[in-house]
Each structure stands twice: as C-alpha cells, then as structure tokens.
Design a protein around this motif. Structure first.
Motif: not given
Length: 278
Positions: A215-217, A228-229, A235-238, A244-245
């Motif tokens: 997630m960081l990279w 940023i946006v 990041v929220l998607f990941l 969830g999975t």
C-alpha cells in the motif's frame, strides 16, 4: 515447507470455486509450481515498464489524453531540466516494481500461481501504473504543477514536494514489502521451523506488514504522479480490498492451519497493517 495433502488442496479449490471461504484469491497451501503462471507473470510485468516508457516519453500518453478530449502537456523546460525529471522518476518506479515482482515469483513465492491469476494481478498493476502516467501528463492533475517546490542543492532544478514525498514513500514501501517476504522465506526454509508461524523481524509490527508495504509504495507511486487526492483514493481502495478480501481469506487459512499459534500471534500483534493505526 509444510506438506499439504491432496484432500486439503481439493477442499481449498472447491471452497474457492464455490465462492465460499476462504475469500482470498491466493491458492493457500498449494505449493505446486505453475510454469505457465510464472511465465505469464514475468512476461506481463516486463511489458509494463516498456509501455510506461512509450506513454511518458514517446507521446503515447499525450495522444491518449487528446483522444479522450483532455489536454496534455510536455514535461520539460527549465523547471525540470535535470536528467532525473518527473518522467524518469515515474519510469524508475515502474521498472523497480516490475523487477521486484519478477524476483518475488522466482524466489519468494511458494503458493500456486496459475496463468489466470497472474494475468489478473499483472493487469491490476498495469492499470495503476498507466493511470499514474496519464495523470502526470495531465495539466489539471499533474504533480508537476503543484507546490511547494523544493530546490535540489547544487543545481538549478526544483521538484514539487508531492513528487519527492511520493518517491520516499515508494522506496520505504518497496523495502518493507520485500524485506518482510525475505525474512519469512528464510525462516520457513529451516527444517526446525516446519509448522511454525514467523513472528520476528518486521512481522512483529503487524500481521500483514507485507500488504502495508504494498500500500505504501503503490500510494507513493500515485502521490508522485498526481498529489494527495489520487494517492488517498488509491490507498483507500487498496485498504478496502485488503481488509475485505485478502486479509479475511488469509485469516481463515491461518486459523485452520495454525489454530492456537495464530490466535496467540494476533493477540501479541493486534494490528493488521499499520502499527498503532489498523
């Protein structure tokens, strides 16, 4: 490496096919090597940096934006006259990520990786890389036009702060993900550790520290391209996808395989991804 019976593999495959638990996409516990899957993964990941090169440096990206009715820009000029301009940095990220993924499939991965799943994951990464390249070339979204700018000592060049922060985030995430996988691999290769969970190294920080590194990279890659946006959105998607999975499926598998060990580990290391956060 722990032995897995044919019955266990069959039960795993049936659960996956039926859409029941585990919900993870990985074939946990199946340690057969898929030559076709490995070749598919390497081939598709190798294509990614080449495509990003043409998008960023050969006009493909600008042509795509023009066809979509969006404006594009040529990155260059006095503000970014250094060889290490924004395009080179983003291309370097694509090359680094692809090289790491080839190393992972050849050296670190143990689970069965079929061609279909290899193609799925490669397409997933390709989509994010391509989106980042197009964002960088769009004057309405590109980080190049965002401030503040940080001068590079000894040169006339300055870089946007999001580009530098994104690069740092990419490097930290890349090292975290790969180092965690290497540490666990070395532990699992020792005969005396059969049937044991690795709880040392970076795995003392979070149960799925390798996912946190990813997630960081991935977020850093997008931050370097568009600020940023888009970084937060990715990041929220990941985060949603992992919680969830992948993490849910891994938890079900580890509970079945290690039972009390896994329960104790989750008690000692309560955070799933980022220490002190989640």
């Amino acid at each position: 490496m722990a032995n897995v019976s044919p019955n266990d593999r069959a039960a795993q495959a049936q659960a996956d096919d039926n859409g029941g638990p585990p919900t993870d996409k990985i074939h946990r516990g199946n340690y057969n090597r898929s030559i076709a899957g490995t070749a598919t993964w390497i081939g598709l990941r190798a294509i990614d940096p080449l495509l990003q090169y043409y998008l960023l440096s050969k006009g493909w990206g600008s042509a795509i934006l023009d066809k979509l009715g969006l404006s594009s820009m040529q990155i260059g000029g006095n503000a970014l006259s250094s060889v290490l301009d924004a395009r080179s940095i983003l291309l370097g990220m694509s090359v680094t990520a692809a090289a790491r993924h080839v190393y992972w499939i050849l050296v670190l991965n143990r689970e069965y990786f079929p061609p279909s799943f290899a193609a799925y994951v490669a397409a997933f990464n390709l989509a994010f890389d391509t989106t980042s390249s197009l964002i960088l070339l769009s004057p309405k979204a590109s980080t190049i036009l965002k401030g503040p700018r940080i001068p590079i000592p000894g040169t006339d060049t300055s870089f946007p702060l999001p580009l530098l922060l994104g690069t740092a985030m990419f490097l930290v995430g890349s090292v975290t993900e790969t180092l965690a996988e290497v540490q666990r691999k070395r532990f699992k290769e020792r005969p005396e550790n059969q049937g044991k969970i690795y709880t040392g190294g970076l795995w003392q920080l979070a149960q799925h520290i390798n996912y946190a590194g990813y997630m960081l990279w991935r977020g850093g890659y997008m931050l370097a391209a568009g600020g940023i946006v888009p970084c937060v959105l990715e990041v929220l998607f990941l985060l949603r996808d992992f919680l969830g999975t992948s993490i849910k499926g891994m938890d079900e598998y580890m509970t079945r395989k290690y039972s009390g060990q896994w329960t104790r580990y989750k008690t000692d290391v309560p955070y799933k991804l980022f220490p002190g956060i989640v």
